[in-house]
Design a protein around this motif. Structure first.
Motif, mmCIF file in Angstrom:
data_model
loop_
_atom_site.group_PDB
_atom_site.id
_atom_site.type_symbol
_atom_site.label_atom_id
_atom_site.label_comp_id
_atom_site.label_asym_id
_atom_site.label_seq_id
_atom_site.Cartn_x
_atom_site.Cartn_y
_atom_site.Cartn_z
ATOM 1 N N LEU A 100 98.122 -24.539 -47.429
ATOM 2 C CA LEU A 100 99.626 -24.897 -46.833
ATOM 3 C C LEU A 100 99.365 -25.432 -45.366
ATOM 4 O O LEU A 100 98.774 -25.053 -44.751
ATOM 5 C CB LEU A 100 100.414 -23.511 -46.752
ATOM 6 N N GLY A 101 100.309 -26.450 -45.250
ATOM 7 C CA GLY A 101 100.854 -27.673 -45.909
ATOM 8 C C GLY A 101 102.337 -27.324 -46.228
ATOM 9 O O GLY A 101 102.465 -27.277 -47.735
ATOM 10 N N TYR A 102 103.278 -26.670 -45.530
ATOM 11 C CA TYR A 102 104.632 -26.377 -46.065
ATOM 12 C C TYR A 102 105.614 -27.638 -46.283
ATOM 13 O O TYR A 102 105.672 -28.466 -45.371
ATOM 14 C CB TYR A 102 105.294 -25.230 -45.202
ATOM 15 N N ASP A 103 106.287 -27.675 -47.270
ATOM 16 C CA ASP A 103 107.110 -28.748 -47.503
ATOM 17 C C ASP A 103 108.417 -28.459 -47.034
ATOM 18 O O ASP A 103 109.350 -29.449 -46.676
ATOM 19 C CB ASP A 103 107.246 -29.255 -48.952
ATOM 20 N N GLY A 104 108.894 -27.310 -46.719
ATOM 21 C CA GLY A 104 110.164 -27.146 -46.506
ATOM 22 C C GLY A 104 111.138 -26.843 -47.592
ATOM 23 O O GLY A 104 110.948 -27.455 -48.868
ATOM 24 N N PHE A 105 112.324 -26.775 -47.222
ATOM 25 C CA PHE A 105 113.345 -26.701 -48.353
ATOM 26 C C PHE A 105 114.852 -27.595 -47.693
ATOM 27 O O PHE A 105 115.214 -27.449 -46.803
ATOM 28 C CB PHE A 105 113.899 -25.285 -48.814
ATOM 29 N N TYR A 106 115.353 -28.364 -48.741
ATOM 30 C CA TYR A 106 116.628 -29.174 -48.148
ATOM 31 C C TYR A 106 117.612 -28.072 -48.190
ATOM 32 O O TYR A 106 118.704 -28.805 -47.607
ATOM 33 C CB TYR A 106 116.857 -30.305 -49.351
ATOM 34 N N SER A 107 117.704 -26.967 -48.657
ATOM 35 C CA SER A 107 118.889 -26.203 -48.838
ATOM 36 C C SER A 107 118.326 -24.808 -48.260
ATOM 37 O O SER A 107 117.254 -24.145 -48.413
ATOM 38 C CB SER A 107 119.369 -25.860 -50.049
ATOM 39 N N GLN A 108 119.386 -24.397 -47.206
ATOM 40 C CA GLN A 108 118.970 -23.120 -46.514
ATOM 41 C C GLN A 108 118.936 -21.855 -47.490
ATOM 42 O O GLN A 108 118.402 -21.059 -47.047
ATOM 43 C CB GLN A 108 120.082 -22.640 -45.247
ATOM 44 N N GLU A 109 119.609 -21.939 -48.660
ATOM 45 C CA GLU A 109 119.912 -20.917 -49.577
ATOM 46 C C GLU A 109 118.478 -20.666 -50.398
ATOM 47 O O GLU A 109 118.362 -19.472 -50.713
ATOM 48 C CB GLU A 109 121.034 -21.228 -50.517
ATOM 49 N N LYS A 110 117.700 -21.768 -50.288
ATOM 50 C CA LYS A 110 116.358 -21.644 -50.923
ATOM 51 C C LYS A 110 115.388 -21.038 -50.238
ATOM 52 O O LYS A 110 114.157 -20.712 -50.669
ATOM 53 C CB LYS A 110 116.023 -22.887 -51.635
ATOM 54 N N VAL A 111 115.572 -20.828 -48.910
ATOM 55 C CA VAL A 111 114.663 -20.354 -47.951
ATOM 56 C C VAL A 111 114.169 -18.946 -48.367
ATOM 57 O O VAL A 111 114.905 -18.232 -48.484
ATOM 58 C CB VAL A 111 114.936 -20.251 -46.476
ATOM 59 N N GLN A 112 112.713 -18.783 -48.533
ATOM 60 C CA GLN A 112 112.331 -17.334 -49.008
ATOM 61 C C GLN A 112 112.251 -16.446 -47.792
ATOM 62 O O GLN A 112 112.256 -16.906 -46.656
ATOM 63 C CB GLN A 112 111.036 -17.608 -49.442
ATOM 64 N N THR A 113 111.976 -15.134 -48.105
ATOM 65 C CA THR A 113 111.675 -14.049 -47.056
ATOM 66 C C THR A 113 110.235 -14.473 -46.554
ATOM 67 O O THR A 113 109.299 -15.149 -47.404
ATOM 68 C CB THR A 113 111.747 -12.749 -47.672
ATOM 69 N N ILE A 114 109.684 -13.917 -45.598
ATOM 70 C CA ILE A 114 108.366 -14.233 -45.108
ATOM 71 C C ILE A 114 107.511 -13.382 -46.123
ATOM 72 O O ILE A 114 106.390 -14.009 -46.820
ATOM 73 C CB ILE A 114 108.030 -13.480 -44.020
ATOM 74 N N GLU A 115 107.878 -12.438 -46.724
ATOM 75 C CA GLU A 115 106.926 -11.656 -47.578
ATOM 76 C C GLU A 115 106.851 -12.319 -48.983
ATOM 77 O O GLU A 115 105.855 -12.465 -49.543
ATOM 78 C CB GLU A 115 107.697 -10.139 -47.930
ATOM 79 N N ALA A 116 108.166 -12.922 -49.315
ATOM 80 C CA ALA A 116 107.933 -13.759 -50.657
ATOM 81 C C ALA A 116 107.012 -15.021 -50.609
ATOM 82 O O ALA A 116 106.251 -15.362 -51.621
ATOM 83 C CB ALA A 116 109.372 -14.098 -51.181
ATOM 84 N N SER A 117 107.328 -15.566 -49.242
ATOM 85 C CA SER A 117 106.464 -16.964 -49.001
ATOM 86 C C SER A 117 104.944 -16.631 -49.058
ATOM 87 O O SER A 117 104.180 -17.311 -49.645
ATOM 88 C CB SER A 117 107.080 -17.354 -47.956
ATOM 89 N N LEU A 118 104.731 -15.513 -48.536
ATOM 90 C CA LEU A 118 103.285 -15.284 -48.523
ATOM 91 C C LEU A 118 102.521 -14.799 -49.758
ATOM 92 O O LEU A 118 101.603 -14.899 -50.209
ATOM 93 C CB LEU A 118 102.944 -14.060 -47.324
ATOM 94 N N THR A 119 103.553 -14.378 -50.623
ATOM 95 C CA THR A 119 102.917 -13.853 -52.008
ATOM 96 C C THR A 119 102.985 -15.163 -52.767
ATOM 97 O O THR A 119 101.889 -15.327 -53.616
ATOM 98 C CB THR A 119 104.179 -12.780 -52.758
ATOM 99 N N ARG A 120 103.712 -16.123 -52.696
ATOM 100 C CA ARG A 120 103.700 -17.200 -53.468
ATOM 101 C C ARG A 120 104.712 -18.093 -52.795
ATOM 102 O O ARG A 120 105.969 -18.081 -53.070
ATOM 103 C CB ARG A 120 103.992 -17.367 -54.925
ATOM 104 N N ALA A 121 104.524 -19.055 -51.896
ATOM 105 C CA ALA A 121 105.343 -20.033 -51.374
ATOM 106 C C ALA A 121 105.867 -20.950 -52.297
ATOM 107 O O ALA A 121 105.177 -21.549 -52.940
ATOM 108 C CB ALA A 121 104.546 -20.778 -50.252
ATOM 109 N N ALA A 122 107.308 -21.220 -52.275
ATOM 110 C CA ALA A 122 107.904 -21.911 -53.101
ATOM 111 C C ALA A 122 107.982 -23.486 -52.792
ATOM 112 O O ALA A 122 108.507 -24.305 -53.555
ATOM 113 C CB ALA A 122 109.537 -21.428 -53.448
ATOM 114 N N ASP A 123 107.666 -23.548 -51.330
ATOM 115 C CA ASP A 123 107.419 -24.930 -50.898
ATOM 116 C C ASP A 123 106.214 -25.512 -50.452
ATOM 117 O O ASP A 123 105.655 -26.048 -49.331
ATOM 118 C CB ASP A 123 108.437 -25.256 -49.658
ATOM 119 N N ALA A 124 105.278 -25.370 -51.566
ATOM 120 C CA ALA A 124 103.888 -25.744 -51.252
ATOM 121 C C ALA A 124 103.363 -26.765 -52.042
ATOM 122 O O ALA A 124 103.081 -26.620 -53.456
ATOM 123 C CB ALA A 124 102.749 -24.469 -51.680
#
Length: 414
Positions: A152-176
């Motif tokens: 990672l290499g994060y791509d980020g999210f165009y929508s604030q609603e899609k931003v994950q929690t830290i725990e969820a992102s470390l488990t599997r980042a949705a913006d990878a």
């Protein structure tokens, strides 16, 4: 025999000239800086020529001499006003600033560099692996030697609603975009350098767990406010009054902003003036960290082929085994297109800050040119710019050798 000698000597001369030019290219002693003048004004002037040659979107640049801002240049496309206080998203420079938050906790005796991170974590834990997780420490996360293989290499999210929690992102980042986005140990800790975005997301979580505050609140109170970085934030909505430079794609069209879970790794918003204050604070007495702590932060921790490449926070440029002549960090993003760079020579307190939206490499190129201009530390950028000059030099040398050989042969015959 004389005929063979006349042929042999020019061939040897050509070989020696080729070796000499190649050595000058590789070792830098034949390369030319962006300007032969030594003043900051002339470096800015030469930089303007580079900037005018291609699309850069918006840009802010400040040069620092002996711990004081000296010269600056601001460029706005479509008549946009860019100043020293205009805010840019700076991508991975966020990591260098985050390291100050970690070392502040260390100075306050709330963290220890070499304590296993699992000692502090409760909300998330490293997934099981074949390696000893007690070897994964704060130091190894800061220096990218923890053994994490997240890519990672994060791509980020165009929508604030899609931003994950830290725990969820470390488990599997949705913006990878370049990997599976799992924070896992895949190499023996403390054995090799491997850049890790997830490492700094773990440090973000660590700051929250140890301080009992949100990452944004902790960094604002303990870093931004004491350093008077009044236009800096990890969450843009927390600073609604700042002037933000327009985001651009590399085709010149306007881009939407992106939002991050990985605030510590990628989401810092700051101005050229604020980032200059931060760079200067890395080599001066300040009201956040002691000089002794700064020296510890800047000491080489990660190496590649005996070259020092990273300390406990900043990257190292031109380093050898125990040497860090230039420290700093770059940042880049593809959506929107962002390139930022900050460099500091701790010994002289000279530095450069370049923030830019709209070009994939301009900020890093100017910072690399500055390093060669200041210290003759040459890398790919400087070498590429000098390639045509060195080819010309090589050809001129060949022609001189051939001409000299012809003259000698004709005189010998006469």
């Amino acid at each position: 025999m004389k005929k063979l000698k006349r042929i042999f000597l020019p061939i040897v001369a050509i070989i020696l000239w080729t070796v000499f030019v190649a050595a000058g290219f590789i070792n830098g002693f034949l390369l030319r800086p962006i300007t032969s003048e030594t003043s900051s004004e002339e470096f800015i002037k030469a930089s303007k020529e580079e900037i005018s040659a291609e699309f850069v979107g918006n840009l802010a640049m400040i040069l620092i001499e002996n711990g004081v801002p000296s010269e600056s240049y601001f460029y706005g496309i479509d008549n946009e006003t860019i100043t020293e206080n205009t805010v840019f998203q700076v991508a991975s420079i966020s990591k260098w600033v985050t390291s100050w938050g970690i070392f502040k906790l260390i100075e306050d005796d709330k963290l220890a560099l070499d304590t296993p991170i699992e000692h502090y974590l409760t909300r998330w834990h490293l997934p099981e692996s074949e390696f000893d997780h007690d070897e994964v420490t704060v130091r190894s996360l800061l220096s990218h030697t923890s053994g994490l293989v997240d890519g990672l290499g994060y791509d980020g999210f165009y929508s604030q609603e899609k931003v994950q929690t830290i725990e969820a992102s470390l488990t599997r980042a949705a913006d990878a975009p370049y990997s599976e986005g799992i924070a896992k140990i895949g190499n023996e800790p403390n054995t090799q350098y491997q850049y890790s975005g997830a490492g700094y997301t773990i440090l973000q979580l660590l700051i929250e767990e140890v301080s009992g505050q949100s990452f944004q609140q902790y960094m604002t109170e303990n870093i931004f406010e004491p350093l008077q970085m009044n236009n800096s934030t990890f969450i843009l909505s927390e600073k609604p009054s700042v002037q933000v430079a327009t985001w651009y794609k590399d085709d010149g069209s306007v881009s939407k902003p992106v939002y991050f879970t990985a605030l510590a790794a990628a989401s810092l918003y700051t101005s050229a003036s604020d980032l200059s204050k931060f760079v200067i604070a890395n080599s001066a007495k300040n009201n956040v960290l002691s000089i002794e702590t700064l020296e510890q932060m800047h000491a080489p921790e990660a190496f590649q082929h005996s070259y020092a490449v990273h300390a406990a926070g900043p990257a190292i440029y031109g380093g050898t085994e125990g040497n860090a002549p230039v420290i700093g960090h770059d940042g880049s993003s593809d959506r929107p297109v962002i390139n930022t760079a900050a460099r500091l020579i701790p010994e002289t307190k000279d530095g450069i800050v370049v923030l830019e939206m709209g070009n994939h490499g301009m900020a890093s190129r100017l910072a690399d040119e500055w390093m060669f201009w200041k210290l003759e530390i040459a890398d790919y950028v400087v070498m590429q710019r000098n390639k045509s000059y060195l080819i010309t030099l090589l050809i001129i040398g060949y022609l001189v050798i051939i001409f000299g050989a012809v003259v000698i042969i004709r005189r010998a015959k006469a």
